[in-house]
Enzyme design. Structure first.
Site, PDB file in Angstrom:
ATOM      1  N   PRO A 303       0.829  -1.215   0.000  1.00 33.72           N
ATOM      2  CA  PRO A 303       0.000   0.000   0.000  1.00 33.72           C
ATOM      3  C   PRO A 303       0.861   1.261   0.000  1.00 33.72           C
ATOM      4  O   PRO A 303       1.931   1.284   0.596  1.00 33.72           O
ATOM      5  CB  PRO A 303      -0.755  -0.106   1.325  1.00 33.72           C
ATOM      6  CG  PRO A 303       0.173  -0.854   2.221  1.00 33.72           C
ATOM      7  CD  PRO A 303       0.891  -1.843   1.334  1.00 33.72           C
ATOM      8  N   ARG A 341      -1.523  16.124  -9.555  1.00 34.54           N
ATOM      9  CA  ARG A 341      -2.678  15.225  -9.691  1.00 34.54           C
ATOM     10  C   ARG A 341      -3.891  15.863 -10.373  1.00 34.54           C
ATOM     11  O   ARG A 341      -4.504  15.245 -11.240  1.00 34.54           O
ATOM     12  CB  ARG A 341      -3.065  14.618  -8.336  1.00 34.54           C
ATOM     13  CG  ARG A 341      -1.921  13.838  -7.661  1.00 34.54           C
ATOM     14  CD  ARG A 341      -2.398  12.974  -6.514  1.00 34.54           C
ATOM     15  NE  ARG A 341      -3.158  11.843  -6.985  1.00 34.54           N
ATOM     16  CZ  ARG A 341      -4.460  11.733  -6.951  1.00 34.54           C
ATOM     17  NH1 ARG A 341      -5.171  12.686  -6.405  1.00 34.54           N
ATOM     18  NH2 ARG A 341      -5.048  10.677  -7.429  1.00 34.54           N
ATOM     19  N   CYS A 370       2.422  28.668 -16.580  1.00 38.29           N
ATOM     20  CA  CYS A 370       1.805  29.143 -17.815  1.00 38.29           C
ATOM     21  C   CYS A 370       1.152  28.026 -18.606  1.00 38.29           C
ATOM     22  O   CYS A 370       1.620  27.652 -19.682  1.00 38.29           O
ATOM     23  CB  CYS A 370       2.861  29.839 -18.658  1.00 38.29           C
ATOM     24  SG  CYS A 370       3.482  31.250 -17.775  1.00 38.29           S
ATOM     25  N   GLU A 371       0.118  27.446 -18.067  1.00 43.13           N
ATOM     26  CA  GLU A 371      -0.673  26.435 -18.766  1.00 43.13           C
ATOM     27  C   GLU A 371      -2.087  26.523 -18.214  1.00 43.13           C
ATOM     28  O   GLU A 371      -2.259  26.658 -17.001  1.00 43.13           O
ATOM     29  CB  GLU A 371      -0.167  25.008 -18.451  1.00 43.13           C
ATOM     30  CG  GLU A 371       1.202  24.734 -18.948  1.00 43.13           C
ATOM     31  CD  GLU A 371       1.382  23.291 -19.377  1.00 43.13           C
ATOM     32  OE1 GLU A 371       0.394  22.634 -19.745  1.00 43.13           O
ATOM     33  OE2 GLU A 371       2.529  22.839 -19.344  1.00 43.13           O
TER      34      GLU A 371
HETATM   35  N1  LLP Z   1       2.698  -1.568  -6.133  1.00 41.78           N
HETATM   36  C1  LLP Z   1       2.879  -1.311  -7.437  1.00 41.78           C
HETATM   37  C2  LLP Z   1       3.526  -2.318  -8.277  1.00 41.78           C
HETATM   38  C3  LLP Z   1       2.431  -0.091  -7.981  1.00 41.78           C
HETATM   39  O1  LLP Z   1       2.594   0.150  -9.279  1.00 41.78           O
HETATM   40  C4  LLP Z   1       1.801   0.854  -7.137  1.00 41.78           C
HETATM   41  C5  LLP Z   1       1.365   2.149  -7.657  1.00 41.78           C
HETATM   42  C6  LLP Z   1       1.661   0.558  -5.761  1.00 41.78           C
HETATM   43  C7  LLP Z   1       2.114  -0.683  -5.300  1.00 41.78           C
HETATM   44  C8  LLP Z   1       1.041   1.494  -4.779  1.00 41.78           C
HETATM   45  O2  LLP Z   1      -0.282   1.733  -5.092  1.00 41.78           O
HETATM   46  P1  LLP Z   1      -1.221   2.578  -4.081  1.00 41.78           P
HETATM   47  O3  LLP Z   1      -1.437   1.739  -2.840  1.00 41.78           O
HETATM   48  O4  LLP Z   1      -0.524   3.840  -3.767  1.00 41.78           O
HETATM   49  O5  LLP Z   1      -2.460   2.794  -4.859  1.00 41.78           O
HETATM   50  N2  LLP Z   1       0.308   8.819  -9.436  1.00 41.78           N
HETATM   51  C9  LLP Z   1      -0.989   8.186  -9.321  1.00 41.78           C
HETATM   52  C10 LLP Z   1      -0.892   6.823  -8.708  1.00 41.78           C
HETATM   53  C11 LLP Z   1       0.055   5.913  -9.468  1.00 41.78           C
HETATM   54  C12 LLP Z   1       0.169   4.555  -8.850  1.00 41.78           C
HETATM   55  C13 LLP Z   1       1.286   3.784  -9.457  1.00 41.78           C
HETATM   56  N3  LLP Z   1       1.520   2.509  -8.871  1.00 41.78           N
HETATM   57  C14 LLP Z   1      -1.910   9.094  -8.507  1.00 41.78           C
HETATM   58  O6  LLP Z   1      -1.490  10.180  -8.106  1.00 41.78           O
HETATM   59  O7  LLP Z   1      -3.084   8.774  -8.301  1.00 41.78           O
END
Ligand code: LLP
Length: 443
Positions: A303, A341, A370-371
């Site tokens: 997580p 985000r 500037c976007e």
């Molecule tokens: N494990 C793997 C292999 C992953 O690719 C990810 C996230 C996680 C764990 C952790 O996932 P989480 O528990 O945080 O959902 N930048 C995007 C989120 C990208 C997630 C990428 N991988 C956002 O701001 O929503």
């Protein structure tokens, strides 16, 4: 006896939470606080834009997550990419976390935060380089989540050169759709991640034939910001079917890595109480896992967001307000380079004033970049704002600072960690000189 002790300790925990552990961000006397410190005080002292995190909230959320899985042998490998600040990694390491990394850089972060936890690191990612694999082999990490045949061969070669054995899991793509933003859904065949689950057996056979590879697990990750637990259960179900077949093929599957992805509510009008959500998530996963009986592997989870997102906020200062036709704008000193985000995923983060007044205007909150995509929120209702006032962007603890850049040659924000009535800078504000140095040194 054990149940009674747990009941008593639950009561204690509740009392403790009520009186000693304040919620992460809360108004008192119309002022927004992080734990016991008013945010305007932090903004004055450290400047804005400023990321502020509650250590207590991070600790609580990690413990709630960890406790939800107490029925099965498990390790929570916090996903470093969500928030990779060294002090936050160290805080989590102290609570017993392992780590999920996706680069050599993240490996170095874990080493700096707490090198003893290197043995609890899992390494995911579709494009690991030979250098990164070698770094991780030397560090003695727990598990390589291999995502292609090419990577398997390269890992075998690197391990052979170092005469060390790599524990291998294949990241399988379970082809499970998850209701989330298309950019952060990963578990379908059309995505670049993992190997198709139905072709995995052949690859496991190849892995087992390599002298320096040891087949050790199965891993998966279906996406991020998933708030319905059923896709997780389906994915784990598919993985357990594979584990049965692999066991029958003679492999010893010691680990099942269920990935990360559990979401949070970014909307306080539709709360998703964390203990309940984690508990149904744990229930969904463990009930499937139990079906494996004696073959049940050690569970790993990765997580990120669910541990840190609500524990952090971005504090920003209003520079100007203006009206273009029918539209109001609050131009603030934080921008898409500080919090990407909203621009990248159309994500909605609640924005709330640091000094509480009656909300009366409808406004966009935008940054100086500037976007037109540089907005933090659109059409939000806020008090009439004047320049110099502070706003707080909530739920920014995950993928906030981690995605920050220097776009428009803006130095990245500072980060502060609050615990009770104490605040500590955990990353000082970048200076313009530092931002420019890699280039100015080449002039
Ligand atoms: N494990 C793997 C292999 C992953 O690719 C990810 C996230 C996680 C764990 C952790 O996932 P989480 O528990 O945080 O959902 N930048 C995007 C989120 C990208 C997630 C990428 N991988 C956002 O701001 O929503």
């Amino acid at each position: 006896m054990r149940t009674r002790r747990r009941a008593v300790s639950n009561v204690f925990a509740k009392i403790h939470n009520m009186f000693v552990r304040p919620p992460a961000f809360e108004y008192k006397d119309r002022k927004l606080y992080c734990e016991r410190i008013p945010l305007d005080q932090l903004a004055e002292k450290y400047g804005t834009p400023l990321y502020v995190y509650s250590a207590t909230a991070i600790q609580d959320r990690f413990s709630i997550f960890d406790t939800a899985f107490e029925g099965v042998p498990h390790t929570i490998c916090y996903s470093v990419k969500a928030n990779s600040n060294l002090s936050i990694l160290r805080l989590l390491a102290k609570l017993g976390a392992g780590f999920d990394i996706v680069s050599g850089g993240e490996l170095e972060r874990v080493r700096l935060a707490d090198k003893k936890t290197l043995s609890k690191v899992v390494f995911s990612g579709v494009g690991k380089t030979a250098d990164e694999l070698a770094l991780a082999l030397r560090a003695g990490i727990l598990l390589f989540n291999v995502e292609s045949e090419g990577e398997l061969e390269l890992l075998a070669e690197c391990a052979g050169k170092l005469r060390t054995t790599a524990n291998v899991a294949l990241r399988v793509n379970p082809d499970v759709p998850a209701e989330t933003h298309p950019y952060i859904s990963t578990g379908l065949h059309e995505h670049k991640f993992g190997v198709p689950i139905d072709t995995a057996r052949g690859l496991y056979r190849r892995a087992a034939a390599h002298k320096y590879l040891k087949v050790a697990g199965v891993s998966l990750h279906i996406g991020s910001q998933i708030t319905d637990v059923s896709p997780f259960a389906i994915a784990i179900e598919r993985a357990t079917e594979l584990i049965r077949q692999l066991t029958a093929d003679g492999h010893k599957i010691r680990f099942l890595d269920g990935g990360g992805g559990l979401g949070i509510s970014y909307n306080s009008a539709q709360p998703l109480p964390f203990p309940e959500l984690v508990s149904s998530y744990a229930q969904a996963i463990t009930s499937v896992l139990q079906q494996l009986g004696k073959q049940r592997p050690h569970l790993l989870l990765e997580p990120g967001r669910s541990i840190v997102a609500p524990a952090g906020a971005l504090v920003t200062r209003v520079l100007y307000t203006k009206r273009n036709g029918a539209k109001n704008f609050a131009i603030v000193d934080a921008a898409m380079n500080d919090l990407l985000r909203p621009a990248l995923y159309g994500a909605r983060h609640e924005i709330t004033p640091v000094a509480l007044e009656e909300a009366i205007i409808q406004t966009d909150v935008v940054g100086p970049v500037c976007e037109s995509g540089d907005f933090l929120a659109r059409d939000v209702t806020l008090p009439a704002l004047g320049s110099g006032e502070y706003l707080c962007v909530l739920d920014a603890g995950a993928y906030g600072m981690a995605l920050a850049s220097n776009y428009n040659t803006r130095p990245r924000p500072a980060e502060v960690l609050v615990e009770g009535a104490r605040a500590r800078v955990i990353r000082r504000r970048e200076t313009l000189k530092e931002t420019l140095h890699p280039e100015s040194a080449c002039l």
